[in-house]
Design an enzyme around this catalytic site. Structure first.
Site, PDB file in Angstrom:
ATOM      1  N   THR A 245       0.781  -0.889   0.159  1.00  0.00           N
ATOM      2  CA  THR A 245       0.490   0.284  -0.070  1.00  0.00           C
ATOM      3  C   THR A 245       1.314   1.412  -0.184  1.00  0.00           C
ATOM      4  O   THR A 245       0.679   2.061  -0.614  1.00  0.00           O
ATOM      5  CB  THR A 245      -1.002  -0.408   0.960  1.00  0.00           C
TER       6      THR A 245
ATOM      7  N   PHE B 201      -7.777   4.960   3.736  1.00  0.00           N
ATOM      8  CA  PHE B 201      -7.467   4.039   5.149  1.00  0.00           C
ATOM      9  C   PHE B 201      -8.241   3.560   5.549  1.00  0.00           C
ATOM     10  O   PHE B 201      -8.555   2.548   7.118  1.00  0.00           O
ATOM     11  CB  PHE B 201      -6.825   4.671   6.273  1.00  0.00           C
TER      12      PHE B 201
ATOM     13  N   CYS C  46      -7.351   1.356   9.178  1.00  0.00           N
ATOM     14  CA  CYS C  46      -6.333   1.033   9.208  1.00  0.00           C
ATOM     15  C   CYS C  46      -4.939   1.634  10.540  1.00  0.00           C
ATOM     16  O   CYS C  46      -5.110   2.266  10.973  1.00  0.00           O
ATOM     17  CB  CYS C  46      -5.187   1.496   7.826  1.00  0.00           C
TER      18      CYS C  46
HETATM   19  C1  HEM Z   1      -6.615  -1.583   7.437  1.00  0.00           C
HETATM   20  C2  HEM Z   1      -4.955   1.304   3.862  1.00  0.00           C
HETATM   21  C3  HEM Z   1      -0.072   1.511   5.323  1.00  0.00           C
HETATM   22  C4  HEM Z   1      -1.498  -2.100   8.750  1.00  0.00           C
HETATM   23  C5  HEM Z   1      -6.673  -1.513   6.219  1.00  0.00           C
HETATM   24  C6  HEM Z   1      -7.102  -0.863   5.747  1.00  0.00           C
HETATM   25  C7  HEM Z   1      -6.848   0.160   4.601  1.00  0.00           C
HETATM   26  C8  HEM Z   1      -5.843  -0.187   4.606  1.00  0.00           C
HETATM   27  C9  HEM Z   1      -8.240   0.438   3.867  1.00  0.00           C
HETATM   28  C10 HEM Z   1      -8.578  -1.227   6.164  1.00  0.00           C
HETATM   29  C11 HEM Z   1      -9.244  -2.940   4.904  1.00  0.00           C
HETATM   30  C12 HEM Z   1     -10.672  -2.837   5.406  1.00  0.00           C
HETATM   31  O1  HEM Z   1     -11.484  -2.377   5.636  1.00  0.00           O
HETATM   32  O2  HEM Z   1     -10.734  -4.269   4.741  1.00  0.00           O
HETATM   33  C13 HEM Z   1      -3.786   1.329   3.885  1.00  0.00           C
HETATM   34  C14 HEM Z   1      -2.907   2.155   3.583  1.00  0.00           C
HETATM   35  C15 HEM Z   1      -1.298   2.185   3.946  1.00  0.00           C
HETATM   36  C16 HEM Z   1      -1.724   1.469   4.980  1.00  0.00           C
HETATM   37  C17 HEM Z   1      -3.616   3.254   1.907  1.00  0.00           C
HETATM   38  C18 HEM Z   1      -0.450   2.935   3.022  1.00  0.00           C
HETATM   39  C19 HEM Z   1      -0.243   4.197   2.453  1.00  0.00           C
HETATM   40  C20 HEM Z   1      -0.241   0.069   6.457  1.00  0.00           C
HETATM   41  C21 HEM Z   1       1.053   0.219   7.156  1.00  0.00           C
HETATM   42  C22 HEM Z   1       0.370  -0.702   8.351  1.00  0.00           C
HETATM   43  C23 HEM Z   1      -0.921  -1.055   8.279  1.00  0.00           C
HETATM   44  C24 HEM Z   1       2.379   0.788   7.399  1.00  0.00           C
HETATM   45  C25 HEM Z   1       1.513  -1.483   9.238  1.00  0.00           C
HETATM   46  C26 HEM Z   1       2.156  -1.275   9.627  1.00  0.00           C
HETATM   47  C27 HEM Z   1      -3.061  -2.374   8.118  1.00  0.00           C
HETATM   48  C28 HEM Z   1      -4.104  -3.349   9.607  1.00  0.00           C
HETATM   49  C29 HEM Z   1      -5.066  -3.015   8.813  1.00  0.00           C
HETATM   50  C30 HEM Z   1      -4.910  -2.067   7.684  1.00  0.00           C
HETATM   51  C31 HEM Z   1      -3.053  -4.485   9.903  1.00  0.00           C
HETATM   52  C32 HEM Z   1      -6.518  -4.333   9.568  1.00  0.00           C
HETATM   53  C33 HEM Z   1      -6.749  -3.278  10.315  1.00  0.00           C
HETATM   54  C34 HEM Z   1      -8.034  -3.980  11.706  1.00  0.00           C
HETATM   55  O3  HEM Z   1      -8.828  -4.902  10.917  1.00  0.00           O
HETATM   56  O4  HEM Z   1      -8.426  -3.829  12.632  1.00  0.00           O
HETATM   57  N1  HEM Z   1      -5.316  -0.111   5.857  1.00  0.00           N
HETATM   58  N2  HEM Z   1      -3.120   0.875   4.468  1.00  0.00           N
HETATM   59  N3  HEM Z   1      -1.498  -0.558   6.874  1.00  0.00           N
HETATM   60  N4  HEM Z   1      -3.542  -2.103   7.569  1.00  0.00           N
HETATM   61 FE1  HEM Z   1      -3.350  -0.531   6.055  1.00  0.00          FE
END
Ligand code: HEM
Length: 458
Positions: free
Chosen positions: A268, A395, A402
């Site tokens: 991402t 996010f 996220c």
């Molecule tokens: C969840 C986008 C960076 C870890 C999400 C979700 C989105 C997202 C849209 C929600 C997904 C859903 O509803 O199914 C992004 C974008 C990023 C980014 C655009 C960077 C530009 C990161 C980074 C990490 C990360 C750097 C870890 C170091 C996670 C985790 C979840 C998550 C663990 C699940 C959270 C949960 O359900 O409790 N992300 N993410 N993401 N992201 Fe990111």
């Protein structure tokens, strides 16, 4: 009165699967949105999915009390490696709540600030590579940003070095992960009978999955045998206790979450950096404004953590790039009860709903007639803060939003500020226009640049 939700013509058993481009499903979903409007329904091999495309409908389903995260299709396939890790956990899996509560402080801004030196270490490897290879070298930003983001999350989260900048090809873990994610997408759109015949692809899928699990569980074992004093995510999981239940995470759950961070934490962010670079190159006057801001703040000195809090235009640039090209543009929820959307579309309890944020982020009703243009100014001077929070959701939203956002943001601020401070950039092909490719996330396709050390450094 209830209005039927439109559905394109479908074929028996396979439903609308032929309406979906295997290489770029999001492209098909957006084309269908142009044709059918704010809402439509697809049958994907027996699975009924309602797609919402307008900002108004996206806002309506962004409500944790009425809709909860769904883990269908490709995401369900990712569970083969990431199991009930934070990203792929089903809503009722106990390990999600434990890991979420236990990890929230570790992902908080204060802790992420402690990771600045590690982020800078990896960022300097990218700078060194681009400087040494010189202005004639053809750079694939998506590849080098993938090296950068993978190495950064691995170093910051688990003190592990992939050393991706020291080899011609991407590390085996990265190759395995890329192939695994591509195959997750393919499997989600294959009928079971076809899947059962594809023994070669299945064997490769299993091998890629095993490689990822082996690497992650080796990191856990190694840390158990050789503990270190570092406030990283691995130590938070190994020694932390859920403040509510007092429970910790077992090694299996920790391994799955490490894989989760490696997957969710690099693709991402790498995509975000690549799209940002593209939009800045296409809009040189925005690049000039950004560089002036960085020069004024840093006065030509190496970038520090304090500098990062003084860059409003860079924040606006990143927000705008993520609006135009969200790297995780689709998310899924299910309805917790029967409901009616926009006062007219009936939705049954349990119905899967795909939220097309790419379309919502381009909705002229919210973003204006120039919604397709790159204009960071629309994110400046309090305008971003004044928007309803559901309008801009690269996010995700609510409880399952996220957890890595502060991490990704700090990394992106550092990297983009460093690049504009250090290099003059140009397109390899000046006539290039953005094309997009999709694995689990989206990235620019066939995008190449040149970088030369700045001729007019501050
Ligand atoms: C969840 C986008 C960076 C870890 C999400 C979700 C989105 C997202 C849209 C929600 C997904 C859903 O509803 O199914 C992004 C974008 C990023 C980014 C655009 C960077 C530009 C990161 C980074 C990490 C990360 C750097 C870890 C170091 C996670 C985790 C979840 C998550 C663990 C699940 C959270 C949960 O359900 O409790 N992300 N993410 N993401 N992201 Fe990111």
């Amino acid at each position: 009165m209830s209005v039927p939700i439109p559905q394109p013509p479908s074929v028996p058993f396979l439903g609308n699967v032929f309406s979906i481009d295997k290489e770029l499903p999001l492209g098909s979903f957006s084309l269908l949105a142009k044709q059918y409007g704010e809402i439509y329904q697809l049958n994907i091999i027996g699975r009924s999915v309602v797609f919402v495309n307008s900002a108004e409908l996206v806002r309506e389903v962004s409500n944790d009390k009425k809709f909860q995260k769904n883990v269908p299709g490709a995401l369900a396939e990712v569970r083969r490696a990431a199991g009930d890790g934070l990203f792929t956990a089903y809503a009722d899996e106990p390990n999600w709540a434990i890991a979420h509560r236990l990890l929230m402080p570790a992902f908080g801004t204060a802790n992420i600030r402690n990771m600045f030196d590690d982020m800078k270490d990896i960022c300097s490897q990218l700078v060194l590579k681009w400087s040494r290879f010189g202005p004639d070298y053809v750079i694939s930003p998506t590849e080098d940003f993938t090296r950068l983001t993978l190495d950064t999350i691995a170093l910051c989260a688990m003190n592990y070095r992939f050393n991706s900048f020291y080899s011609e090809t991407l590390p085996p873990f990265c190759e395995a992960m890329t192939d695994f994610l591509k195959e997750c997408n393919a499997r989600a759109n294959r009928p079971a009978i076809v899947q059962s015949l594809m023994t070669g692809a299945t064997a490769k899928f299993e091998a890629d999955c095993k490689h990822m699990v082996d690497v992650a569980s080796e990191i856990v074992k190694h840390r158990r045998l050789h503990p270190i004093e570092k406030k990283d995510l691995l130590n938070a999981m190994l020694y932390g206790k859920d403040p509510k239940t007092g429970q910790g995470l077992g090694d299996d759950a920790i391994t799955k979450n490490l894989i989760t961070f490696l997957i969710a934490g690099h693709e991402t962010t790498s995509g975000m950096l690549s799209f940002t670079t593209y939009h800045l190159l296409k809009n040189p006057e925005k690049l000039i404004r950004l560089r002036k801001e960085v020069d004024d703040v840093t006065q030509g000195n190496p970038i520090t953590l304090e500098h990062l809090s003084k860059l409003p235009y860079l924040n606006a640039v990143l927000r705008e790039a993520l609006r135009l090209n969200s790297t995780a543009a689709l998310r899924s929820v299910t309805a917790l009860e029967d409901c009616v959307l926009a006062g007219k579309y009936s939705i049954k309890k349990g119905q899967g709903i795909a939220i097309n944020n790419h379309e919502a982020h381009h909705d002229p009703k919210v973003w204006g007639e120039d919604a397709d243009e790159f204009k960071p100014e629309r994110m400046l001077d309090g305008k971003f803060e004044a928007m309803p929070p559901e309008s801009w959701q690269p996010f995700g939203f609510g409880m399952r939003a996220c957890i890595g956002r502060p991490f990704a943001w700090q990394e992106a601020l550092l990297v983009m500020a460093t690049i504009v401070q250090t290099f003059d950039l140009s397109f390899h092909d000046p006539s290039y226009n953005l094309e997009v490719k999709q694995a689990l996330t989206l990235k620019p396709k066939d995008f190449y640049i040149h970088a030369s050390l700045r001729s007019n450094a501050a």
